[in-house]
Enzyme design. Sequence first.
Site, PDB file in Angstrom:
ATOM      1  CG  PHE A  62       4.317  -1.180  -5.235  1.00 31.37           C
ATOM      2  CD1 PHE A  62       5.254  -0.791  -4.280  1.00 31.37           C
ATOM      3  CD2 PHE A  62       4.775  -1.825  -6.371  1.00 31.37           C
ATOM      4  CE1 PHE A  62       6.611  -1.045  -4.462  1.00 31.37           C
ATOM      5  CE2 PHE A  62       6.119  -2.087  -6.567  1.00 31.37           C
ATOM      6  CZ  PHE A  62       7.044  -1.702  -5.604  1.00 31.37           C
ATOM      7  CB  THR A  76       6.772  -5.715  -6.754  1.00 26.36           C
ATOM      8  OG1 THR A  76       7.931  -6.535  -6.623  1.00 26.36           O
ATOM      9  CG2 THR A  76       6.333  -5.276  -5.364  1.00 26.36           C
TER      10      THR A  76
END
Length: 365
Positions: free
Chosen positions: A250, A248
Amino acid sequence: MATMVSRAPINPTHKPITTTTSSIWDQSKAKFPLHRRQFRISASSSSIQGGTSEGKTTSLPRPLTSTDLTGLPSEGSRIRVAYQGVPGAYSESAAEKAYPNCEAVPCEQFETAFEAVERWLVDRAVLPIENSLGGSIHRNYDLLLRHRLHIVGEVKLAIRHCLLANHGVKIEHLKRVLSHPQALAQCENTLTRLGIVREAVDDTAGAAKHVALHQLDDTGAVASAAAAKIYGLNLLQQDIQDYSDNVTRFLMLAREPIIPRTDRPFKTSIVFSLDEGPGMLFKALAVFAMRQINLTKIESRPLQRQALPAHNESTNGTPGSFPYLFYVDFQASMADQRAQNALSHLKEFATFLSVLGSYPEDVTI
């Protein structure tokens, strides 16, 4: 031609406004009506048993809500970083990776984290923007335009999902499992093989907290190993995600932009719109190709009738008359003359253009 307008200053709650540098990439952003399906857990925020061998009760911070944003003081010299979720969330790990030794501040919703930065209650926010398996988090793309924060960095986090349950509960006892919808989707093969009913909730760590708080003996949670430790749960299986390359990305958000540099890899994020017509998107992307600028992401978001605010007179044409916004990330700093020339070229025919940030690229993963 799109005209760029200086961004209005953010009025601080506790601190004076500092001077910002006026440039092509420090501009006002559009506002959007936002909608999001919510999966809620009805659990109190009281303290629960921690995961220590002594069985001590651990008091955890209650996530900020929109009603809390009325004047929380900044304590000490530690940087305060907002993230969405509760302690043990992957976003908390991302915040700590981005800002080691920070004070991570949990927030109930993504928008609460944005507002906490704008109101000077925290110094930064670290929020997810895309996942290598699940794709983009569209809510945060919309919030980037609604709020006047700058992207000042990115951090990539390897996501390692675990199957958690209360101590004494075995896998064969589980009838259902709770987690965030993306986490459940990323573990679909494992959960299907186990024959467990999946239930979507707000976040992974919140699922772990709910299972622990209510001492459920037929329900597990898909969350991080950190969440298991915080909430005193047993780690039944590790790395249950379907694919190992689950990462992921960010974004690190701040009230002020950083000064772009050319002595290290930089990335720049922009958003723009175009008139309808054959080859318009090709023409827009060509301004980067002809200057040998590599694009790392392009995302389109449909617009509603009042996509851009009526008071924004910087855009030619009628606001909301175009069907899409295009978000683009490219590998170049705004200190690079090529990037400046590319955006100057793009402004000649774009109906709207805003630079969301120019920041160091995370090359650790």
